[in-house]
Enzyme design. Sequence first.
Site, mmCIF file in Angstrom:
data_model
loop_
_atom_site.group_PDB
_atom_site.id
_atom_site.type_symbol
_atom_site.label_atom_id
_atom_site.label_comp_id
_atom_site.label_asym_id
_atom_site.label_seq_id
_atom_site.Cartn_x
_atom_site.Cartn_y
_atom_site.Cartn_z
ATOM 1 N N LYS A 198 -33.763 -54.795 -23.037
ATOM 2 C CA LYS A 198 -33.906 -55.349 -21.735
ATOM 3 C C LYS A 198 -34.662 -54.237 -20.880
ATOM 4 O O LYS A 198 -35.677 -54.609 -20.268
ATOM 5 C CB LYS A 198 -32.627 -55.882 -21.108
ATOM 6 N N GLU B 253 -42.730 -55.069 -18.411
ATOM 7 C CA GLU B 253 -43.026 -55.813 -17.203
ATOM 8 C C GLU B 253 -43.711 -55.162 -15.982
ATOM 9 O O GLU B 253 -44.712 -55.652 -15.325
ATOM 10 C CB GLU B 253 -41.823 -56.560 -16.717
ATOM 11 N N SER C 175 -33.135 -62.213 -19.062
ATOM 12 C CA SER C 175 -34.502 -62.218 -18.391
ATOM 13 C C SER C 175 -34.799 -63.635 -18.123
ATOM 14 O O SER C 175 -34.635 -64.771 -18.922
ATOM 15 C CB SER C 175 -35.412 -61.586 -19.288
ATOM 16 N N HIS D 207 -38.363 -54.082 -22.105
ATOM 17 C CA HIS D 207 -38.679 -55.497 -21.655
ATOM 18 C C HIS D 207 -39.129 -55.134 -20.095
ATOM 19 O O HIS D 207 -40.582 -55.564 -19.749
ATOM 20 C CB HIS D 207 -37.866 -56.501 -21.441
ATOM 21 N N ASN D 208 -38.303 -54.710 -19.321
ATOM 22 C CA ASN D 208 -38.557 -54.137 -17.745
ATOM 23 C C ASN D 208 -39.707 -53.377 -17.632
ATOM 24 O O ASN D 208 -40.717 -53.496 -16.739
ATOM 25 C CB ASN D 208 -37.498 -54.037 -17.040
HETATM 26 C C1 6PG Z 1 -36.052 -60.305 -15.585
HETATM 27 C C2 6PG Z 1 -36.377 -59.110 -14.552
HETATM 28 C C3 6PG Z 1 -35.296 -59.178 -13.684
HETATM 29 C C4 6PG Z 1 -35.555 -58.415 -12.245
HETATM 30 C C5 6PG Z 1 -36.048 -57.135 -12.266
HETATM 31 C C6 6PG Z 1 -36.917 -56.648 -11.167
HETATM 32 O O1 6PG Z 1 -36.278 -59.987 -16.763
HETATM 33 O O2 6PG Z 1 -35.660 -61.522 -15.332
HETATM 34 O O3 6PG Z 1 -37.196 -58.108 -15.120
HETATM 35 O O4 6PG Z 1 -34.491 -58.392 -14.361
HETATM 36 O O5 6PG Z 1 -36.449 -59.223 -11.613
HETATM 37 O O6 6PG Z 1 -34.724 -56.184 -12.370
HETATM 38 O O7 6PG Z 1 -36.973 -55.110 -10.978
HETATM 39 P P1 6PG Z 1 -37.486 -54.219 -10.032
HETATM 40 O O8 6PG Z 1 -36.676 -54.612 -8.755
HETATM 41 O O9 6PG Z 1 -37.188 -52.945 -10.478
HETATM 42 O O10 6PG Z 1 -38.945 -54.497 -9.863
#
Ligand code: 6PG
Length: 471
Positions: free
Chosen positions: A184, A191, A130, A187-188
């Site tokens: 991860k 996010e 990430s 984590h997302n």
């Molecule tokens: C990270 C981000 C990365 C990416 C996402 C975007 O941790 O660096 O999460 O993995 O920017 O996959 O996700 P979406 O396209 O689903 O918003």
Amino acid sequence: MQEPQFDFGMIGLGTMGRNFILNVADRGFSAMGLDLDQKKVQALEAEGKGKNVGGTTKTADFVAALKTPRRIMMLVPAGKPVDSVIESLLPHLDQGDLLIDGGNSHFLDTNRRDRTLNEKGFYFIGAGVSGGAEGARKGPSIMPGGHKNAYEIIRPIFEAAAAKVEGEPCVAYMGKESAGHYVKMVHNGIEYGLMQLIAEAYDLLQRGGGLNNAELHQVFDRWNKGKLQSFLIEITAEIFKQKDPVTGGELIDYILDRAKQKGTGKWTSQNAMDIGIPLPTIDAAVSMRGLSALKAERVAAAKKLTIPMNNILVEDKAIWIEQVEQALHFSFLVTYSQGMAMLADASIEHKFDLDLEAIARIWRGGCIIRATILESIRKAYSADPDLKNLMVSDEFAPLLLAAQAATRTVIKKGIDHGIPLLALGSALHYFDAYRTARLPLNLVQAQRDFFGSHTYERTDQDGVFHTEWEV
Ligand code: 6PG
């Protein structure tokens, strides 16, 4: 034939792959890149001038250039491309070589790849990475999972390349099989939740409070120096001052309100549903991306479903900003609580044996959800590794209690104003539901037994009961 000379290989020389190689090279390792696209190889060679970096479009040359056991990382789009790369690589590899998938792969794919590659005598690591392009270049947060011995092969490189917080690298072994990609994924999910909450705060400040972009920049910039300090708040402040070269206005006002998604947030909600974990704020964030996609319908509905409302809902801007800050802080805490509670349960369900303190530690730097709050989370799991939910920890409980009243005020005013607050509302409802000793779900059980003889339990006796309900 040249002697193999490179410590590390990278397949996929897009921005992320190139940046990761350059980062590894800056830490004193030699690194070789492979991409079928000659232009990307050239870009790597140009950017890597003066560093111990090489590039090629040929798999055989790439493999031959790597020291054994080979340490090969893939940064290619999740799904079929990962399987295709593995398939094309295997005939060239030796037993004991290590393959690392650094993309956002679905954890079930990672389990399958881990099994099949191990059976064939190769090591495999599924690593969440990430931090975006800048993180890859300067130091990401890395979440590796797989066989422990496999991790030891790559550990020195990962520890060198990862972001550092107080001298500690933001990488740690997460657990067997897909543990790294699972962490991860969550984590997302977090996010997604935080991003949606920030968007709702923006709506409350702009539509509700009448703040312009310059004021929004100042507010987020100030928030980033306080309890909300985080990467996402920091970049939000920057976004509000970005000029639009086309119109000369502010770019944010010209960006279409339709958010796309690659799917990791949705996977978090899907798996949470599958294993019975409530994650309403993350679900709300996924749903809001869906609602945002219905642009044409929303534009039409805005004309038909009109309700007379005041334009500005606050009299005192300074008080409103302070209340929204508290609501955002409250809902951030709840979102991290939901994500960490999912990891705690999933660790048992999927037998990952996750170390939640280590996860909070490696999320403090490099990753998208890095924030000051993560240090409190680390402390909470250090004090009690079996903590079920952060909301009842000594770190979080006083903060939630202090911010809940302002959160209610903000939500009530937002509702009166017709501002959609799916994520913020869900965070407060989750908090209220979690602290409600007796929920009205006794009625749901009664209904289930009424129409389907599904039985129910009683408050005063053990056992399972059924009633012939009188009609
Ligand atoms: C990270 C981000 C990365 C990416 C996402 C975007 O941790 O660096 O999460 O993995 O920017 O996959 O996700 P979406 O396209 O689903 O918003």
